[in-house]
Design an enzyme around this catalytic site. Structure first.
Site, short mmCIF file in Angstrom:
data_model
loop_
_atom_site.label_atom_id
_atom_site.label_comp_id
_atom_site.label_asym_id
_atom_site.label_seq_id
_atom_site.Cartn_x
_atom_site.Cartn_y
_atom_site.Cartn_z
N ARG A 113 -124.43 11.51 58.46
CA ARG A 113 -124.25 12.95 59.48
C ARG A 113 -122.60 12.94 59.08
NH1 ARG A 113 -125.67 11.09 65.06
NH2 ARG A 113 -124.82 9.17 64.26
N GLN A 123 -99.90 15.48 80.10
CA GLN A 123 -99.95 16.63 79.26
C GLN A 123 -100.41 16.39 78.02
OE1 GLN A 123 -95.85 19.07 80.78
NE2 GLN A 123 -96.12 18.66 78.76
N ASN A 147 -100.35 18.40 74.38
CA ASN A 147 -99.61 19.53 73.44
C ASN A 147 -100.33 19.67 72.15
OD1 ASN A 147 -98.10 19.66 76.03
ND2 ASN A 147 -96.72 18.08 75.33
N ARG A 193 -88.93 19.48 63.46
CA ARG A 193 -89.06 19.23 64.88
C ARG A 193 -88.46 17.92 65.50
NH1 ARG A 193 -92.43 23.37 67.58
NH2 ARG A 193 -93.52 24.46 65.63
N HIS A 248 -86.41 14.21 69.95
CA HIS A 248 -86.22 14.74 71.38
C HIS A 248 -86.79 13.29 72.30
CE1 HIS A 248 -88.05 18.55 69.61
NE2 HIS A 248 -86.76 18.73 69.87
N LYS A 293 -95.71 9.00 74.13
CA LYS A 293 -96.30 9.95 73.38
C LYS A 293 -97.38 9.16 72.41
CE LYS A 293 -92.59 13.14 73.14
NZ LYS A 293 -91.61 13.91 72.28
N HIS A 325 -88.04 11.01 69.29
CA HIS A 325 -89.39 11.37 68.46
C HIS A 325 -88.81 12.61 67.84
CE1 HIS A 325 -93.09 13.47 67.71
NE2 HIS A 325 -93.53 12.45 67.11
N TYR A 342 -100.17 16.10 70.78
CA TYR A 342 -99.50 14.90 71.46
C TYR A 342 -100.31 14.72 72.92
CZ TYR A 342 -95.36 17.00 69.05
OH TYR A 342 -94.48 17.77 68.28
N LYS A 383 -81.74 24.82 68.69
CA LYS A 383 -81.37 23.78 69.79
C LYS A 383 -81.46 22.23 68.98
CE LYS A 383 -83.23 21.79 73.97
NZ LYS A 383 -84.48 22.11 74.52
N ASP A 384 -82.66 22.06 68.04
CA ASP A 384 -82.44 20.84 67.31
C ASP A 384 -81.14 20.72 66.22
OD1 ASP A 384 -84.95 20.22 68.77
OD2 ASP A 384 -86.20 20.65 67.35
#
Length: 181
Positions: free
Chosen positions: A23, A46, A48, A59, A62, A72, A119, A132, A167-168
């Site tokens: 399968r 959370q 994400n 990205r 952070h 994470k 990260h 995430y 921002k980054d």
């Protein structure tokens, strides 16, 4: 699951053990018991999802400061990325060192990012999708970041940066002082 610790203690590459038959295959991607057996936090506050149109999208990097420091578990479910983490733990022997791991739909790896790590990732393909599982709620007042091109970090990204948020791109460069995560 197969857990391989990186050179940054507490950060793990997590690979599924495939159970294959005619399968296809079945595999666990998360199990509280197995994560806890490796000393990893198992809370998920959370889940994400990010989608990235273009290869070269960056990205990050952070992090969240205590009391909202987060873990994470990051996985690329479509396309491919290079995921980079930076150790921000005060007094750590690997402080400000980084690890880069390719995560892709083909290798099905995940990267477990401990608390007090920055990260970020760069997409290697158009249409990359990343999931995430995060151990703490997003807390804007606790967030921080590192510049992706900070010479003190010495990160070599595989592609030219094609897309990055304002921002980054604006996180300050590190000084000779320690970063307080």
């Amino acid at each position: 699951m197969i857990f391989t610790e990186t050179k940054l203690g507490g950060a793990f590459i997590v690979e599924p053990e495939l159970r294959e038959d005619e399968r296809g295959f079945f595999a666990r991607t998360f199990c509280q018991h197995e994560f806890a057996a490796h000393g990893l936090k198992v809370e998920v506050a959370q889940a994400n999802l990010s989608f990235n149109h273009r290869a070269g999208t960056l990205r990050g990097l952070h992090f969240q400061r205590p009391p909202a420091a987060e873990t994470k578990l990051v996985r690329c479910t479509r396309g491919a990325i290079v995921d980079v983490i930076v150790d921000l733990r005060p007094g750590s022997p690997t402080y400000l060192q980084h690890v880069a791991v390719e995560l892709s739909e083909d290798n099905r790896r995940a990267l477990y990012v401990p608390e007090l790590f920055a990260h970020g990732y760069q997409t290697l393909t158009d249409g990359a999708e990343v999931t995430y599982q995060v151990g703490e709620f997003y807390t804007p007042g606790a967030e921080g970041g590192l510049r992706y091109d900070d010479p003190r970090l010495g990160i070599t990204w595989p592609l030219p940066v094609t897309v990055i948020s304002d921002k980054d791109a604006a996180w300050p460069l590190l000084t000779t002082e320690e970063v307080t995560a």
